[in-house]
Scaffold this active site. Structure first.
Site, PDB file in Angstrom:
ATOM      1  N   GLU A  16       0.856  -1.179   0.000  1.00 29.03           N
ATOM      2  CA  GLU A  16       0.000   0.000   0.000  1.00 29.03           C
ATOM      3  C   GLU A  16       0.894   1.230   0.000  1.00 29.03           C
ATOM      4  OE1 GLU A  16      -3.444  -2.049   2.834  1.00 29.03           O
ATOM      5  OE2 GLU A  16      -2.435  -0.216   3.474  1.00 29.03           O
ATOM      6  N   TYR A  62     -10.618  -4.890   3.545  1.00 25.54           N
ATOM      7  CA  TYR A  62      -9.733  -4.427   4.606  1.00 25.54           C
ATOM      8  C   TYR A  62     -10.549  -4.368   5.889  1.00 25.54           C
ATOM      9  CZ  TYR A  62      -5.880  -1.590   6.545  1.00 25.54           C
ATOM     10  OH  TYR A  62      -4.815  -1.115   7.278  1.00 25.54           O
ATOM     11  N   ASP A  72      -5.761   8.613  10.542  1.00 25.74           N
ATOM     12  CA  ASP A  72      -4.421   8.182  10.903  1.00 25.74           C
ATOM     13  C   ASP A  72      -3.982   8.663  12.277  1.00 25.74           C
ATOM     14  OD1 ASP A  72      -3.327   6.612   8.672  1.00 25.74           O
ATOM     15  OD2 ASP A  72      -3.798   8.414   7.511  1.00 25.74           O
TER      16      ASP A  72
END
Lengths: 264, 398
Positions: free
Chosen positions: A49, A171, A60
């Site tokens: 990725e 995911y 994040d």
């Protein structure tokens, strides 16, 4: 079938799980990206990725935030990353980023540039299936897989939607929270993977907070792959040192890859 | 046409939900719970009673006689500065905290720039006995030290944010990250009419009391509606709350953004005037961004307007041509700040001072026009900064 599906097919035939590695493009310097990708593939990454830096990465944690910030300070742009990627084809590359820089290039423009750069797919952290219609069209036109995220908080109806629109793999987010900084993997990830398995034949990879071979091994017991991100980003920032840290890094990646193999 | 709930969270092309998947169930729950609560007479009664007995609503309309003479207009002011805690922010904080309590959430988080929304949220949390954490850019905790103290006194924990540019947008990022992590027991009280659906709609509903009151009060006193309404726009919650009751009327509406050092300099916070549409903080709306789609740094003398995005409904109203959006520079806002203080004995917040700049804009209004201005907050919080900028130090006081 796309390249990502082929990769998972090959792994399955070998009885292995996927080691998925995340790097922020442009941290360390963008010129080093090809060498870094080579090292990761050499060490055993099955899929990489490549993070596209964004100024406001709300999904994040501190490690990837700081890394994106450093990349942007160096003047890294989305187009620059795509240029730097072109030519790398040892393992499939999935671009991972946020909606706005993609919109800025227009979605068809971004999709075309991503394909030209050799990418196989994308993960957009702040795009959910309901908002992904226009992107799905652009991505399919260019033969890119779109990987959506599934979360422990997702309802059954939402998992149905995520499974219906994902291509390549799924995911599974290991826990509520942002990337990085985590305690041990709880039961949430395993339960989520089971719920996804009941809905789809797509491979399911688990990410967020996975950093050691032990973490990888634990996840690979029930998932098709493990994603290691923040740990690697931090390691690269500290030890890459213009390529001088390559040997040590290779060794660590090999240990992670070993943990995806049967009997490990 | 303007009264409907946005379809799929959209106002025209704007709005939507660009968030990590983890948050979507919470947003779905919030949407349905808000819809139920807002239609529930018991919830409405609790909200309205506290608005009256605790916040001090309805806030008055003040006829600005001297300001009218000086401007050649007929100026009336809606006094949101008289709300408890000193600004309109408490309308939304009260509504959302009551909703959070109804949903069984025990922990409240909020972001704040100047500190007004943080103070309002900390206040309501004290009132309702809820745990409160406020994220505030490190820069702002220094610039607005007094509000940090107020929040702590009210029992809130203030978390300085040292990532990114250390201002309001980063406080929002950090609050989002907290929410993603603690979403099961936490409600995030966004302070403005921005963010992912249902926030722009819900915050507008909680703030729309401003315009409903003002419209009724104006009609009763003047027997007519004003020719125009003016409000400042940062994220845009006071403006959307004020404008909404007038959208169906023949009333010209003007939103004043923060022009900072001038929109030509790039150092401003005026996305509707000089930005482009994009996705920021979960919503598609006008924003300040560079060619690569990175969010640009902003500048405004007013910390509350110092934000690169704006609520989605404002973007829609701009494109629909229903509201005129203009920018007032720091300098113009500071001049208006002093002008209003001396002519009317009202000290506006720096944010609200931007709205009054419209009264001096060339060709915007005809002489004698009836103009209603929303004074969204009072300026006490800005005194230290004002003294510094205007040179009212102890030595200059003689």
């Amino acid at each position: 079938m796309g390249r990502i599906a082929d990769t998972f097919g090959t792994l399955r035939a070998r009885g292995e799980k996927a080691l998925v590695l995340f790097v922020t493009a442009g941290d360390p310097a963008l010129e080093d990206l090809p060498a870094i990708l080579d090292t990761l593939a050499e060490g055993g990454a099955d899929l990489i990725e490549v993070g596209l830096p964004f100024s406001d990465p709300i999904a994040d944690g501190p490690t990837i935030q700081a890394s994106s910030h450093r990349a942007l300070e160096r003047g890294v742009t989305t187009r620059g990353v795509l240029d730097a990627l072109a030519g790398f084809d040892r393992v499939p590359v999935v671009l991972m980023g946020y909606t706005n820089p993609m919109l800025r290039m227009t979605l068809p423009g971004f999709a075309a540039a991503a394909r030209a750069a050799g990418a196989s797919g994308s993960i957009v952290c702040d795009m959910i299936p309901e908002e992904g219609g226009a992107w799905a069209v652009a991505a399919r036109t260019e033969g890119l897989d779109t990987v959506y995220l599934a979360a422990p908080t997702s309802t059954d109806a939402r998992l149905d939607a995520v499974c219906a629109v994902s291509r390549g793999f799924l995911y599974a987010v290991s826990r509520t929270g942002v990337t990085g900084a985590s305690s041990r993997q709880g039961d949430e990830a395993e339960a989520l993977v089971a719920r996804l398995r009941a809905r789809t034949d797509l491979p399911v990879c688990v990410g967020f907070g996975i950093s050691t071979p032990e973490d990888v091994r634990a996840v690979c017991r029930f998932a098709d792959g493990a994603v290691v991100g923040s740990w690697l980003v931090d390691r690269l920032a500290r030890d890459w040192d213009g390529g001088r840290g390559r040997a040590g890094l290779l060794e660590s990646i090999r240990a992670l890859k070993d943990a995806t193999r049967p009997g490990s | 046409m303007y009264d409907v709930k946005p379809v799929a969270g959209r106002f025209g092309a704007f709005g939507g939900r660009y968030v990590p998947e983890t948050l979507v169930p919470a947003l779905d729950e919030l949407e349905s719970e808000f819809e139920r609560a807002w239609a529930d007479p018991d919830f409405r009664r609790t909200f309205e009673n506290l608005s009256r007995d605790y916040v001090g609503r309805p806030t008055p309309l003040t006829e600005a006689r001297r300001l009218s003479e000086a401007s050649g207009l007929h100026v009336t002011i809606k006094r949101e500065d008289l709300c408890h805690t000193g600004a309109h922010k408490v309308n939304n904080a009260l509504g959302q905290c009551l909703l959070a309590q109804r949903m069984g959430k025990t922990r409240i988080i909020a972001e704040t720039g100047a500190g007004q929304h943080g103070v309002a949220t900390a206040t309501v949390c004290a009132l309702l006995g809820l745990e409160c954490v406020v994220y505030m850019g490190e820069e702002d905790t220094v610039r607005q030290e007094l509000n940090v103290f107020r929040m702590r006194l009210l029992g809130a924990r203030v978390e300085p944010v040292s990532s990114g540019t250390r201002t309001l947008k980063d406080a929002l990022n950090e609050a989002m990250r907290d929410w993603v992590t603690n979403v099961r027991e936490t409600h995030y009280v966004i302070g403005t009419a921005a963010g992912p659906h249902p926030y722009p709609w819900m915050v507008r509903e909680f703030q729309s009391v401003i315009g409903r009151e003002a419209r009724a009060q104006y009609l009763e006193r003047h027997g007519r509606l004003p020719d125009a309404g003016v409000a400042c726009v940062g994220g845009g919650s006071n403006a959307i709350g004020f404008f909404h009751a007038f959208l169906g009327d023949d009333v010209r509406l003007v939103g004043m953004e923060a022009g900072g050092r001038g929109v030509g300099t790039g150092e401003h916070a005026a996305p509707l005037t000089a930005g482009t549409p994009g996705v920021l903080h979960g919503s598609f709306s006008y924003m300040m961004q560079d060619d690569d789609g990175q969010v640009q740094p902003t500048h405004s003398v007013s910390a509350g307007l110092d934000y690169p995005g704006v609520g989605a409904e404002h973007s829609f109203l701009k494109e629909a041509g229903r509201v005129t959006y203009l920018a007032a520079t720091d300098e113009e806002a500071l001049a208006a700040f002093q002008w209003i203080a001396r002519l009317e004995g009202l000290i506006p917040a720096f944010e609200s001072a931007h709205a009054f700049v419209a009264l001096r804009a060339e060709g915007l209004f005809k002489p004698g026009d009836h103009v209603l201005v929303n004074l969204s907050g009072r300026g006490d919080k800005d005194m230290a900064r004002a003294a510094e900028i205007l040179g009212y130090g102890p030595a200059a006081s003689a």
